[in-house]
Design an enzyme around this catalytic site. Structure first.
Site, mmCIF file in Angstrom:
data_model
loop_
_atom_site.group_PDB
_atom_site.id
_atom_site.type_symbol
_atom_site.label_atom_id
_atom_site.label_comp_id
_atom_site.label_asym_id
_atom_site.label_seq_id
_atom_site.Cartn_x
_atom_site.Cartn_y
_atom_site.Cartn_z
ATOM 1 N N PRO A 1 7.883 0.943 14.621
ATOM 2 C CA PRO A 1 6.842 1.548 13.782
ATOM 3 C C PRO A 1 5.730 0.531 13.516
ATOM 4 O O PRO A 1 5.909 -0.655 13.786
ATOM 5 C CB PRO A 1 7.599 1.846 12.489
ATOM 6 C CG PRO A 1 8.650 0.778 12.418
ATOM 7 C CD PRO A 1 9.050 0.490 13.847
ATOM 8 N N LEU B 1 10.397 3.419 6.020
ATOM 9 C CA LEU B 1 10.660 4.612 6.827
ATOM 10 C C LEU B 1 9.641 5.721 6.567
ATOM 11 O O LEU B 1 9.378 6.085 5.417
ATOM 12 C CB LEU B 1 12.070 5.140 6.551
ATOM 13 C CG LEU B 1 12.545 6.189 7.580
ATOM 14 C CD1 LEU B 1 12.874 5.537 8.910
ATOM 15 C CD2 LEU B 1 13.746 6.965 7.054
ATOM 16 N N HIS B 2 9.062 6.248 7.637
ATOM 17 C CA HIS B 2 8.083 7.326 7.511
ATOM 18 C C HIS B 2 8.146 8.218 8.739
ATOM 19 O O HIS B 2 8.581 7.790 9.803
ATOM 20 C CB HIS B 2 6.673 6.758 7.312
ATOM 21 C CG HIS B 2 6.211 5.858 8.418
ATOM 22 N ND1 HIS B 2 6.669 4.556 8.565
ATOM 23 C CD2 HIS B 2 5.362 6.063 9.447
ATOM 24 C CE1 HIS B 2 6.091 4.004 9.623
ATOM 25 N NE2 HIS B 2 5.306 4.898 10.190
ATOM 26 N N VAL B 3 7.689 9.450 8.553
ATOM 27 C CA VAL B 3 7.761 10.464 9.611
ATOM 28 C C VAL B 3 6.357 11.005 9.870
ATOM 29 O O VAL B 3 5.603 11.264 8.934
ATOM 30 C CB VAL B 3 8.686 11.623 9.176
ATOM 31 C CG1 VAL B 3 8.745 12.706 10.250
ATOM 32 C CG2 VAL B 3 10.092 11.114 8.860
ATOM 33 N N TRP C 1 0.827 -1.211 0.000
ATOM 34 C CA TRP C 1 0.000 0.000 0.000
ATOM 35 C C TRP C 1 0.865 1.267 0.000
ATOM 36 O O TRP C 1 0.475 2.285 -0.563
ATOM 37 C CB TRP C 1 -0.995 -0.011 1.159
ATOM 38 C CG TRP C 1 -0.366 0.089 2.526
ATOM 39 C CD1 TRP C 1 0.088 -0.932 3.305
ATOM 40 C CD2 TRP C 1 -0.101 1.290 3.258
ATOM 41 N NE1 TRP C 1 0.619 -0.449 4.474
ATOM 42 C CE2 TRP C 1 0.508 0.914 4.474
ATOM 43 C CE3 TRP C 1 -0.317 2.654 3.009
ATOM 44 C CZ2 TRP C 1 0.903 1.839 5.435
ATOM 45 C CZ3 TRP C 1 0.070 3.579 3.978
ATOM 46 C CH2 TRP C 1 0.668 3.165 5.170
ATOM 47 N N GLU D 1 -4.450 7.015 -3.841
ATOM 48 C CA GLU D 1 -4.416 8.208 -2.982
ATOM 49 C C GLU D 1 -3.712 9.399 -3.638
ATOM 50 O O GLU D 1 -3.288 10.318 -2.938
ATOM 51 C CB GLU D 1 -3.762 7.894 -1.614
ATOM 52 C CG GLU D 1 -4.484 6.797 -0.850
ATOM 53 C CD GLU D 1 -3.990 6.609 0.598
ATOM 54 O OE1 GLU D 1 -3.795 7.627 1.298
ATOM 55 O OE2 GLU D 1 -3.828 5.456 1.029
ATOM 56 N N TYR E 1 4.612 -0.021 10.463
ATOM 57 C CA TYR E 1 5.016 -0.700 9.215
ATOM 58 C C TYR E 1 6.454 -0.307 8.915
ATOM 59 O O TYR E 1 6.907 0.788 9.290
ATOM 60 C CB TYR E 1 4.057 -0.368 8.054
ATOM 61 C CG TYR E 1 3.953 1.093 7.703
ATOM 62 C CD1 TYR E 1 3.069 1.916 8.403
ATOM 63 C CD2 TYR E 1 4.716 1.651 6.682
ATOM 64 C CE1 TYR E 1 2.975 3.262 8.096
ATOM 65 C CE2 TYR E 1 4.620 2.996 6.367
ATOM 66 C CZ TYR E 1 3.754 3.799 7.082
ATOM 67 O OH TYR E 1 3.660 5.135 6.785
ATOM 68 N N TYR E 2 7.176 -1.217 8.235
ATOM 69 C CA TYR E 2 8.622 -1.080 8.131
ATOM 70 C C TYR E 2 9.080 -0.495 6.792
ATOM 71 O O TYR E 2 9.871 -1.095 6.079
ATOM 72 C CB TYR E 2 9.300 -2.421 8.464
ATOM 73 C CG TYR E 2 9.144 -2.732 9.932
ATOM 74 C CD1 TYR E 2 10.112 -2.329 10.859
ATOM 75 C CD2 TYR E 2 8.006 -3.358 10.425
ATOM 76 C CE1 TYR E 2 9.960 -2.558 12.220
ATOM 77 C CE2 TYR E 2 7.834 -3.590 11.781
ATOM 78 C CZ TYR E 2 8.820 -3.185 12.666
ATOM 79 O OH TYR E 2 8.662 -3.408 14.014
ATOM 80 N N ASP F 1 -2.697 11.584 7.290
ATOM 81 C CA ASP F 1 -2.859 10.287 7.925
ATOM 82 C C ASP F 1 -4.328 9.864 7.825
ATOM 83 O O ASP F 1 -5.226 10.708 7.842
ATOM 84 C CB ASP F 1 -2.446 10.404 9.391
ATOM 85 C CG ASP F 1 -2.443 9.075 10.096
ATOM 86 O OD1 ASP F 1 -1.377 8.452 10.152
ATOM 87 O OD2 ASP F 1 -3.511 8.637 10.584
#
Lengths: 327, 327
Positions: free
Chosen positions: B257, B262-264, B161, B171, B259-260, B191
């Site tokens: 996190p 990388l996100h901020v 996704w 999206e 999900y693995y 989000d």
């Protein structure tokens, strides 16, 4: 970052005597059965997570405003049972496969709202219940030297009560564990917010014997023996006295702390304790690890935290940086 | 550490197909107007701060249980006004000087309860809504290598996704800002938990374009340009589109996190967002600062976090260390 309806009698008395323009209103609380005399003024603060609302209202026949603080009541098991077994109507919002979303209308008596009314309310009450905007501060080592150290001097925080505990002049019977070593020693006492019994909300503080350590900003690798000692002996004493093992303890500093004599918080991880958010709480394990990696980590790090926009310190930082938001 | 009623359609479908002993029950949500067919089973979880209650219930004519999740609705200004101006009865609990405490009974239509019903509910749904005891984990670099990396391989978390968003296959209309650079670029999207409008609860996520960065554990000083870019361009885009300045944004990673890839996270500091506690949230500013001080900080640091005691990962860590609590 959360307001509440706590109050203390002495404060109430003071507020009444000093601040209110008390016009001899009859005591509104003597016979209040509804809001007929109240008129909505403005929203002071909304908290959608805790489901609270603070309002300012006018009251017929009085020149003073009232603060009305509304809080949805928590569900109890008994109440959940009754909602399922009595006549609760459901209005569907949407449904999708096995999930359905509804608005339920439980019978009125199952669905009370906690209401706190303060009248006559002074400016201080209004301010206390009003939303406080927060800002993010990135405190560089330079800002710490230029602004924070000056601020601490000017504010002259009084920590005599801490010395009273350390010197056994007060709360002696509350001490859970003490290590009297002047360099690595500390006193462990229950926090004033804890009832001392409910293990779920367990909350203790370790106060170091050593003077002159104001906060984590003063820590270097030289203090590792002190920090490891607090962790190990503190956890051991709590497990022995309360049966809560180290794996269920959150052990942390606050930065900024509420008083500037180095101290460590111990709370149960089963408890959503106040002041455990990032930007406030710093795990003792992380502090130890940072000092192991960089002996002067806390003299070189930029520390990020929140301040109410109206805090005098926020103002000083803003003046020093021409815009606190700049990194 | 807080459960919620979030769900995604794919998860629901999977749960239904794989786990439920679906006996061909009629879809309960087609015409549900009250709880007449429900019988109280047990309390799964009570949250007195957020005013929620998760219940297990039986349903007449079905062999599968239901999860009923109740949440008191938040007060709006409109609702506060109506409570004051309509017929709300007050029952006094106590009064003291200018303070009075009451239980209020607003008219039923002002006092709805959010109800989420899951039926048929599987064991996984029951577990998801049940109270979880937490433990503290001190993840050393060694434990990360020995346990976490293996765990991630075995669990094979699906991030398709995320790729769909990055490749504009879904999206696309939600993208707030994009930097297409393969090394330092990212996509900023609201989000799913945010309604996209209420500035108080502002919540966006930046997903990095670069693949192969699972979490902060993979970050080194080589990634500083990526991290500074996300901070600067992300804050700038949010100020431009929503008018919220960087000084009012909390910008952070989660570790672990959900999900693995990388996100901020970007949330408003005026909002008590979930997952902002120490042991979960790591400020982007702190991560940048740590990498400036120690280029391989996240390969050398011990990271402290919470896990539910029943989490399979907690079990693996326990086996690897003979007692997770040991530092």
């Amino acid at each position: 970052m959360s307001s509440d309806a706590d109050h203390h009698e002495p404060e109430a008395k003071r507020a009444k005597t000093e601040d209110s323009n008390n016009t001899g209103d009859a005591d509104i609380h003597l016979d209040l059965k509804d809001f007929a005399k109240f008129k909505f003024g403005e929203v002071l603060k909304e908290d959608p997570v805790r489901k609270t609302l603070a309002l300012k209202a006018t009251v017929d026949g009085s020149t003073d405003p009232a603060v009305v603080f509304l809080e949805k009541s928590a569900f109890t098991e008994e109440c959940g049972k009754k909602i399922l077994e009595s006549d609760t109507t459901l209005k569907q919002t949407f449904h999708n496969d096995i999930y359905g979303s509804y608005t339920g209308f439980p019978q009125q008596e199952l669905n009370g709202v906690k209401v706190t009314i303060i009248h006559p309310a002074t400016g201080k009450h209004i301010a206390k219940f009003s939303a406080k905007e927060s800002i993010i501060v990135n405190e560089t080592p330079q800002l710490y030297k230029d602004v924070l150290l000056e601020h601490l001097k000017e504010s002259a925080f009084n920590v005599q009560w801490v010395y009273n505990i350390l010197e056994h002049r007060s709360e002696q019977e509350r001490i859970v564990c003490e290590d009297a070593d002047p360099e690595t020693g500390f006193v462990l006492v229950p926090d004033l917010k804890w009832d001392g019994e409910s293990l779920e909300s367990l909350y203790l503080q370790a106060l170091v014997h050593r003077r002159g350590l104001r906060s984590i900003r003063d820590l270097t690798a030289d203090h590792l023996p002190l920090l490891r000692n607090i962790h190990d002996k503190g956890c051991e004493a709590i497990e022995k006295k309360y049966g809560v093992p180290a794996s269920e303890l959150r052990v942390y500093f606050h930065y900024q702390p509420s008083y500037y004599h180095l101290h460590v918080h111990f709370t149960s991880v089963q408890f959503d304790a106040p002041g455990t958010h990032v930007g406030k709480a710093h795990f003792l394990s992380t502090v130890i690890n940072n000092l192991e990696l960089v002996p002067d980590y806390y003299q070189r790090a930029t520390l990020t935290y929140y301040l109410p926009r109206s805090d005098p310190l926020a103002d000083k930082l803003r003046r020093a940086t021409d815009g606190v938001s700049a990194e």
